[in-house]
Design a protein around this motif. Structure first.
Motif, PDB file in Angstrom:
ATOM      1  N   LEU A  76      25.692  13.086   0.133  1.00 30.43           N
ATOM      2  CA  LEU A  76      25.946  11.797   0.785  1.00 30.43           C
ATOM      3  C   LEU A  76      27.111  11.926   1.762  1.00 30.43           C
ATOM      4  N   HIS A  77      28.145  12.619   1.361  1.00 31.48           N
ATOM      5  CA  HIS A  77      29.295  12.826   2.244  1.00 31.48           C
ATOM      6  C   HIS A  77      28.858  13.492   3.551  1.00 31.48           C
ATOM      7  N   GLU A  78      28.017  14.513   3.467  1.00 34.04           N
ATOM      8  CA  GLU A  78      27.537  15.211   4.666  1.00 34.04           C
ATOM      9  C   GLU A  78      26.767  14.263   5.584  1.00 34.04           C
ATOM     10  N   LEU A  79      25.936  13.408   5.014  1.00 33.99           N
ATOM     11  CA  LEU A  79      25.193  12.432   5.816  1.00 33.99           C
ATOM     12  C   LEU A  79      26.159  11.484   6.526  1.00 33.99           C
ATOM     13  N   LEU A  80      27.160  11.002   5.806  1.00 39.58           N
ATOM     14  CA  LEU A  80      28.117  10.059   6.389  1.00 39.58           C
ATOM     15  C   LEU A  80      28.998  10.721   7.443  1.00 39.58           C
ATOM     16  N   VAL A  81      29.331  11.986   7.267  1.00 40.72           N
ATOM     17  CA  VAL A  81      30.101  12.713   8.284  1.00 40.72           C
ATOM     18  C   VAL A  81      29.298  12.793   9.576  1.00 40.72           C
ATOM     19  N   ARG A  82      28.008  13.075   9.478  1.00 37.74           N
ATOM     20  CA  ARG A  82      27.168  13.156  10.682  1.00 37.74           C
ATOM     21  C   ARG A  82      27.140  11.820  11.417  1.00 37.74           C
ATOM     22  N   LEU A  83      27.045  10.734  10.663  1.00 39.85           N
ATOM     23  CA  LEU A  83      27.021   9.414  11.295  1.00 39.85           C
ATOM     24  C   LEU A  83      28.367   9.082  11.932  1.00 39.85           C
ATOM     25  N   SER A  84      29.449   9.307  11.219  1.00 37.72           N
ATOM     26  CA  SER A  84      30.758   8.961  11.783  1.00 37.72           C
ATOM     27  C   SER A  84      31.104   9.871  12.962  1.00 37.72           C
ATOM     28  N   SER A  85      30.678  11.128  12.925  1.00 36.34           N
ATOM     29  CA  SER A  85      30.913  12.035  14.059  1.00 36.34           C
ATOM     30  C   SER A  85      30.198  11.565  15.315  1.00 36.34           C
ATOM     31  N   ALA A  86      29.081  10.872  15.131  1.00 37.76           N
ATOM     32  CA  ALA A  86      28.322  10.313  16.258  1.00 37.76           C
ATOM     33  C   ALA A  86      28.802   8.897  16.603  1.00 37.76           C
ATOM     34  N   VAL A  88      28.786   6.242  14.736  1.00 40.49           N
ATOM     35  CA  VAL A  88      27.854   5.247  14.213  1.00 40.49           C
ATOM     36  C   VAL A  88      28.507   4.570  13.007  1.00 40.49           C
ATOM     37  N   ASN A  89      28.667   3.264  13.086  1.00 36.72           N
ATOM     38  CA  ASN A  89      29.234   2.499  11.993  1.00 36.72           C
ATOM     39  C   ASN A  89      28.142   2.113  10.996  1.00 36.72           C
ATOM     40  N   VAL A  90      28.379   2.380   9.730  1.00 36.45           N
ATOM     41  CA  VAL A  90      27.453   1.980   8.665  1.00 36.45           C
ATOM     42  C   VAL A  90      27.846   0.571   8.232  1.00 36.45           C
ATOM     43  N   ILE A 106      18.655   7.203   0.641  1.00 39.56           N
ATOM     44  CA  ILE A 106      19.821   6.454   1.100  1.00 39.56           C
ATOM     45  C   ILE A 106      19.344   5.439   2.134  1.00 39.56           C
ATOM     46  N   VAL A 107      19.534   4.173   1.835  1.00 36.10           N
ATOM     47  CA  VAL A 107      19.105   3.075   2.698  1.00 36.10           C
ATOM     48  C   VAL A 107      20.317   2.611   3.491  1.00 36.10           C
ATOM     49  N   CYS A 108      20.212   2.638   4.819  1.00 37.80           N
ATOM     50  CA  CYS A 108      21.356   2.275   5.656  1.00 37.80           C
ATOM     51  C   CYS A 108      20.961   1.288   6.748  1.00 37.80           C
ATOM     52  N   GLU A 109      21.878   0.389   6.987  1.00 38.25           N
ATOM     53  CA  GLU A 109      21.812  -0.479   8.158  1.00 38.25           C
ATOM     54  C   GLU A 109      22.996  -0.066   9.029  1.00 38.25           C
ATOM     55  N   VAL A 110      22.715   0.265  10.270  1.00 37.93           N
ATOM     56  CA  VAL A 110      23.755   0.732  11.183  1.00 37.93           C
ATOM     57  C   VAL A 110      23.717  -0.082  12.463  1.00 37.93           C
ATOM     58  N   GLU A 111      24.819  -0.047  13.203  1.00 37.50           N
ATOM     59  CA  GLU A 111      24.872  -0.816  14.447  1.00 37.50           C
ATOM     60  C   GLU A 111      24.217  -0.074  15.611  1.00 37.50           C
ATOM     61  N   LYS A 112      24.162   1.245  15.558  1.00 35.41           N
ATOM     62  CA  LYS A 112      23.586   2.041  16.652  1.00 35.41           C
ATOM     63  C   LYS A 112      22.420   2.861  16.101  1.00 35.41           C
ATOM     64  N   PHE A 113      21.281   2.215  15.975  1.00 33.95           N
ATOM     65  CA  PHE A 113      20.131   2.832  15.323  1.00 33.95           C
ATOM     66  C   PHE A 113      19.668   4.119  16.010  1.00 33.95           C
ATOM     67  N   PRO A 114      19.428   4.122  17.331  1.00 36.70           N
ATOM     68  CA  PRO A 114      18.969   5.362  17.978  1.00 36.70           C
ATOM     69  C   PRO A 114      19.960   6.516  17.834  1.00 36.70           C
ATOM     70  N   GLU A 115      21.259   6.206  17.915  1.00 37.61           N
ATOM     71  CA  GLU A 115      22.277   7.236  17.763  1.00 37.61           C
ATOM     72  C   GLU A 115      22.275   7.809  16.350  1.00 37.61           C
ATOM     73  N   ALA A 116      22.031   6.952  15.370  1.00 41.03           N
ATOM     74  CA  ALA A 116      21.965   7.418  13.985  1.00 41.03           C
ATOM     75  C   ALA A 116      20.791   8.364  13.790  1.00 41.03           C
ATOM     76  N   LYS A 118      19.346  10.198  16.010  1.00 43.64           N
ATOM     77  CA  LYS A 118      19.638  11.440  16.721  1.00 43.64           C
ATOM     78  C   LYS A 118      20.635  12.303  15.946  1.00 43.64           C
ATOM     79  N   ALA A 119      21.651  11.674  15.370  1.00 43.32           N
ATOM     80  CA  ALA A 119      22.676  12.409  14.624  1.00 43.32           C
ATOM     81  C   ALA A 119      22.118  13.072  13.367  1.00 43.32           C
ATOM     82  N   LEU A 120      21.084  12.479  12.792  1.00 43.72           N
ATOM     83  CA  LEU A 120      20.540  12.997  11.540  1.00 43.72           C
ATOM     84  C   LEU A 120      19.338  13.915  11.719  1.00 43.72           C
ATOM     85  N   ALA A 121      18.750  13.912  12.894  1.00 46.51           N
ATOM     86  CA  ALA A 121      17.524  14.692  13.134  1.00 46.51           C
ATOM     87  C   ALA A 121      17.772  16.184  12.907  1.00 46.51           C
ATOM     88  N   GLY A 122      16.889  16.790  12.134  1.00 48.63           N
ATOM     89  CA  GLY A 122      16.919  18.234  11.941  1.00 48.63           C
ATOM     90  C   GLY A 122      18.130  18.758  11.194  1.00 48.63           C
TER      91      GLY A 122
END
Length: 136
Positions: A76-86, A88-90, A106-116, A118-122
């Motif tokens: 979970l920490h790794e997922l959140l690091v990717r979002l915050s590095s991009a 993206v606010n959760v 992990i179910v998330c609502e974020v303010e920048k959906f496309p950026e999220a 992209k940050a998590l892809a692959g």
């Protein structure tokens, strides 16, 4: 779903969904003082919103993503690091372990959906399609 913080209110919501044959896949309840918010993931979101509105509940439908991650310390920490590095606010997040205990959803609502997305892809994170979300 906006709810008053009183005995039986949650039961009324689950009754409406059960009476319509709508399966609750996940939920999260938070309250403070006299009011609270129930986040519900049901098998048919359009039918869930309609049923609750018909029963006079205040309901909004929010865009979410569900990420499958390994069920292990640090995932979970790794997922959140990717979002915050991009940058993206959760705004809301909850999770649950899937049957077998190897993956967590992990179910998330974020303010920048496309950026999220992209940050998590692959990145050892599987984003689940909308159709798959409601069949979890």
């Amino acid at each position: 779903v906006f709810v008053t913080n009183e005995p039986g209110k949650l039961e009324k919501i689950t009754r409406v969904l059960a009476d319509r044959g709508l399966n609750i896949r996940a939920f999260s309840l938070s309250s403070k003082g006299e009011f609270g918010v129930l986040r519900v993931l049901v098998g048919d979101p359009d039918a869930g919103v309609a049923a609750l509105k018909e029963s006079h509940f205040t309901v909004t439908r929010r865009r979410i993503f569900v990420a499958l991650i390994d069920d292990r310390p640090g995932a979970l920490h790794e997922l959140l690091v990717r979002l915050s590095s991009a940058r993206v606010n959760v705004e809301d997040c909850y999770g649950f372990v899937l049957e077998g205990g190897r993956k967590a959803a992990i179910v998330c609502e974020v303010e920048k959906f496309p950026e999220a997305e992209k940050a998590l892809a692959g990145r050892k994170v599987q984003l689940i399609s909308d159709d798959e979300i409601y069949r979890l």
